[in-house]
Write a protein that holds these residues in place. Structure first.
Motif, PDB file in Angstrom:
ATOM      1  N   LEU A   1       0.845  -1.187   0.110  1.00 29.55           N
ATOM      2  CA  LEU A   1      -0.024  -0.050  -0.002  1.00 29.55           C
ATOM      3  C   LEU A   1       0.923   1.050   0.068  1.00 29.55           C
ATOM      4  CD1 LEU A   1      -2.981  -1.199   2.457  1.00 29.55           C
ATOM      5  CD2 LEU A   1      -2.924  -0.762  -0.066  1.00 29.55           C
TER       6      LEU A   1
ATOM      7  N   LEU B   1       2.160   1.793  -3.467  1.00 33.11           N
ATOM      8  CA  LEU B   1       1.041   2.190  -4.480  1.00 33.11           C
ATOM      9  C   LEU B   1       0.848   3.819  -4.213  1.00 33.11           C
ATOM     10  CD1 LEU B   1      -1.447   1.125  -6.064  1.00 33.11           C
ATOM     11  CD2 LEU B   1      -2.616   1.099  -4.001  1.00 33.11           C
TER      12      LEU B   1
ATOM     13  N   VAL C   1       2.845   1.326 -10.020  1.00 32.65           N
ATOM     14  CA  VAL C   1       1.389   1.263  -9.228  1.00 32.65           C
ATOM     15  C   VAL C   1       1.007   0.054  -9.694  1.00 32.65           C
ATOM     16  CG1 VAL C   1      -0.743   2.421  -9.591  1.00 32.65           C
ATOM     17  CG2 VAL C   1       0.968   3.759  -9.273  1.00 32.65           C
TER      18      VAL C   1
ATOM     19  N   GLY D   1      -0.644  -2.316  -7.069  1.00 33.41           N
ATOM     20  CA  GLY D   1      -2.247  -2.857  -6.904  1.00 33.41           C
ATOM     21  C   GLY D   1      -2.297  -4.387  -7.020  1.00 33.41           C
ATOM     22  N   CYS D   2      -1.447  -5.022  -7.958  1.00 33.41           N
ATOM     23  CA  CYS D   2      -1.657  -6.393  -8.115  1.00 33.41           C
ATOM     24  C   CYS D   2      -1.227  -7.066  -7.040  1.00 33.41           C
ATOM     25  CB  CYS D   2      -0.882  -6.817  -9.361  1.00 33.41           C
ATOM     26  SG  CYS D   2      -1.497  -6.380 -10.875  1.00 33.41           S
TER      27      CYS D   2
ATOM     28  N   SER E   1      -5.867 -10.246 -10.397  1.00 33.35           N
ATOM     29  CA  SER E   1      -4.500  -9.458 -10.201  1.00 33.35           C
ATOM     30  C   SER E   1      -3.863 -10.064 -11.470  1.00 33.35           C
ATOM     31  CB  SER E   1      -3.720 -10.255  -9.018  1.00 33.35           C
ATOM     32  OG  SER E   1      -2.249  -9.404  -9.147  1.00 33.35           O
TER      33      SER E   1
END
Length: 173
Positions: A9, A12, A35, A39-40, A52
């Motif tokens: 996080l 990200l 990113v 995120g995946c 993902s």
């Protein structure tokens, strides 16, 4: 697992700040890759490995090809990097904004959000991500067609913006 998810996080947020603060398409493409990867990782940690993988393949395989093509058309001889003055100022401003927003919403919202989709696997028939894919294709067909239309429109807008002064979009680079 909590430390790994926290790192994903934080990566990200830092990748989003890198994309938002950089005017050069070369460094912004690297930020977009970061990113997408982070995120995946968050999706895998919450029990969605199939979504993902689909997100990573479609996003990096489709949209970054268009992004690389438009960046090649808008080639800058001396792009601004992440250590130049205005970019560092923007990054600090965005990170302060994220810090202020997180301090406002700090009170206990995260306590139940660490439960992945497969935590209660003995009570469900399907995995969490596979059920979402089936629902997207059955009831979300109209939204899928609308999303494809928006991506095609985005392609034309990017090609028009990177066209140049009076030259066409398909010019010799």
């Amino acid at each position: 697992m909590t430390y790994i998810m926290s790192l994903f996080l934080i990566g990200l947020v830092l990748g989003l700040v890198a994309v938002a603060s950089n005017p050069s398409p070369y460094f912004a493409a690297l930020g977009l890759v970061v990113v997408a990867g982070m995120g995946c990782g968050v999706l895998v940690g919450h029990g969605g490995p199939f979504l993902s993988l689909v997100l990573f393949l479609i996003y990096l395989g489709g949209m970054l090809v268009v992004f690389a093509y438009s960046a090649a058309l808008a080639a800058e001889p001396y792009p601004e990097s992440w250590v130049s003055g205005p970019v560092v100022g923007d990054m600090v401003m965005y990170l302060v904004g994220v810090g202020v927003a997180s301090s406002v919403f700090w009170g206990g919202w995260y306590e139940s959000s660490w439960v992945p989709a497969d935590e209660f696997g003995e009570l469900s028939v399907l995995r969490g991500d596979i059920g979402g894919v089936a629902l997207m294709y059955s009831l979300g067909g109209g939204m899928l067609v609308l999303s494809a239309w928006v991506l095609l429109l985005t392609l034309f807008v990017v090609l028009e913006l990177t066209r140049g002064l009076s030259r066409g979009a398909l010019r010799a680079v």
